[in-house]
Design an enzyme around this catalytic site. Structure first.
Site, short mmCIF file in Angstrom:
data_model
loop_
_atom_site.label_atom_id
_atom_site.label_comp_id
_atom_site.label_asym_id
_atom_site.label_seq_id
_atom_site.Cartn_x
_atom_site.Cartn_y
_atom_site.Cartn_z
N ASP A 114 -25.11 18.58 -37.09
CA ASP A 114 -25.03 17.72 -35.90
C ASP A 114 -26.23 16.80 -35.77
OD1 ASP A 114 -22.74 19.12 -35.48
OD2 ASP A 114 -23.32 20.03 -33.58
N ASP A 143 -20.95 18.40 -40.07
CA ASP A 143 -20.60 17.47 -38.98
C ASP A 143 -21.79 16.61 -38.58
OD1 ASP A 143 -18.26 18.97 -39.08
OD2 ASP A 143 -18.78 20.19 -37.34
#
Length: 525
Positions: free
Chosen positions: A340, A361
């Protein structure tokens, strides 16, 4: 005057008034008064939910719960302001407080952000006892439903009619010879937003040191801490406030609130001016609050700065940069982390010549974002961990959000190169039901798996997502083994890809020239 002439004059005046009204309100499917009334009703509900949540603001002994409540209060405040912008734009389409001048695009963006804020609020309670979440869940669900009903009242984006002419394929993140890029000197007739001063237009390309305040660790600036410089900036400024951050490693968590408009931050270069933090989900922070650098104020610009989170892969979600800033630009910046790394939470954003590194991600969120000429580098994470470059969070089919990655280099960072055979890297996975991501004319190295994309959980969203690829090249760009999901698309011509250009996707032609940053407004330049 004859009756016929009089009639013609009245007819022409009527047509002028009618055209003006259509110009102002044709982006709505309902009368403006009805639209504003719906917004006002939702704002009342937001205040009620905020009142309930504020009772838990001082909940002690649970950092994650405290942060979740704090997140929700901020996010509800964001939504209230975004709804107010939408109402004001419908009542005064030519108002100076509007975003790009395209009222339909502005309104779709702001309503989409308000919807995403509520989902983020609920996500913040993950890992808590659930008591507070259960008390406010009903109100938040009601609010979410009301916002979902508001989005379809705005007309969908019109499909572009023009198709860019073919040109040479870009061979990496640098523009090849003959490639035509948009510059502010090209067309002096460009209409800039009311808040743009003439000398702002080349601000990001200037090598000079024109600034309002400076920050330096050695005491040679106006401040030694970045947050102190931000506090000096006026609220809702209609002109740029420029902060020069001298070289150094700044160990602080920085947050630019919603009311701080048009802040510009200039550093001394990637990995020269570095803003660093180490907050993480494992250490009790929500993903939203873990960001080393967070910006919500409209019109933010950054150049030559590194934003990093050093928590490491074992600490899971740990954001380096979070942006909720509408019409924001990051030019020659780096975002370094693991899981992230870059949280493009909401709003229209543009990244040019940036370096973005991470593992799981590492580009995620629900913004409407274009990346151009960037270095996107997958790192080595935990053993047996799979890398996913994107996790786009579009939750509703009416949202305009998504990621468009163009003319960039998709490769492995140095620490991953020896482990390419044991660490799988994918272009993305569907975080939410209508996840939308496209890759256009990028150089994909062999770090990208042949199948290209990864499931989130079994068959979740595989028929509702929208993933697209257009004219990518390199060892990882082969299409023969790509996934066969209903929502995956190979663009065989420019018709679909045109929807994801700077000019169409983020209306960049209306606001990027004011920043001075070079950009490509089409598919072929």
């Amino acid at each position: 005057m004859s009756c016929l002439k009089y009639f013609l004059i009245l007819l022409m005046l009527g047509l002028c008034v009618s055209s003006e009204e259509n110009f102002q309100y044709d982006y709505l499917k309902v009368p403006a008064s009805e639209f504003v009334s719906s917004i006002n009703t939702i704002v009342v509900v937001i205040r009620q939910v905020s009142s309930i949540l504020s009772q838990f603001a001082d909940f002690s002994g649970d950092r994650r719960l405290q942060n979740a409540v704090s997140d929700c209060l901020d996010l509800l405040d964001f939504s209230s302001e975004e709804l107010t912008w939408s109402a004001s734009a419908s009542e005064n389409p030519k108002g100076k407080g509007n975003g790009t001048g395209d009222v339909g695009s502005d309104t779709r963006t702001w309503l989409s952000a308000a919807l995403s804020n509520q989902a983020t609020c609920m996500e913040g309670f993950d890992g808590t006892s659930g008591l507070v979440k259960s008390l406010v869940a009903g109100s938040l669900d009601q609010l979410y439903s009301m916002l979902r009903e508001l989005l379809p009242l705005v007309q969908p984006e019109q499909k572009p009619k023009a198709v860019s002419k073919p040109g040479p394929i870009a061979k990496g993140p640098k523009a090849p010879p003959g490639r035509k890029l948009r510059d502010t000197d090209e067309d002096e007739s460009l209409q800039f937003p009311d808040w743009v001063r003439p000398d702002d237009r080349k601000l990001l390309e200037s090598n000079g040191r024109t600034y309002d305040v400076s920050v330096a660790l050695d005491g040679t600036g106006n401040f030694t801490k970045i947050m102190d410089a931000i506090k000096k900036a006026p609220d809702y400024s209609s002109t740029r406030f420029v902060i020069y951050i001298k070289k150094g490693l700044y160990l602080e968590n920085v947050e630019i609130k919603k009311k701080k408009w048009n802040i510009v931050m200039l550093g001394d270069g990637i990995d020269v001016t570095v803003i660093s933090g180490n907050r993480s989900f494992i250490d009790g922070w929500t993903t939203f609050r873990s960001a080393t650098f967070a910006v919500s104020g409209r019109g933010f610009l950054a150049r030559d700065i590194t934003f990093q989170n050093t928590a490491g892969p074992e600490k899971h979600q740990a954001v380096a940069l979070r942006s909720d800033s509408d019409l924001s630009v990051f030019f020659r910046c780096a975002m370094r982390g693991y899981q992230d790394t870059l949280y493009t939470h909401t709003m229209r954003q543009f990244y040019r010549e940036c370096t973005i590194t991470g593992t799981v991600d590492f580009i995620f969120g629900d913004g409407t974002v274009v990346f151009q000429n960037c270095q996107i580098l997958a790192k080595r994470g935990l053993p047996n961990q799979k890398n996913t470059i994107t996790a786009q969070g579009r939750k509703d089919v009416n949202q305009p959000s998504g990621f468009s990655i163009q003319f960039s280099n998709i490769s492995a960072d140095a620490d991953l190169v020896p482990y390419l055979n044991t660490t799988r890297t994918y272009l993305g996975r569907p975080w939410k039901l209508y996840s939308r991501t496209v890759f256009i004319r990028n150089n994909m190295s062999d770090v990208v798996r042949p199948e290209g994309w990864l499931e989130w959980n079994a068959d979740f969203a595989l028929d509702t997502l929208f993933y697209g690829e257009f004219m990518n090249y390199g060892p990882g760009s082969g299409l023969s083994s790509r996934v066969k999901w209903p929502g995956y698309h190979v663009f065989n011509n420019s018709d679909q890809a045109n929807n994801f250009t700077v000019s169409q996707f983020i209306k960049g032609n209306l606001w990027l020239p004011s920043t001075g940053v070079t950009f490509s407004d089409g598919l072929y330049i």
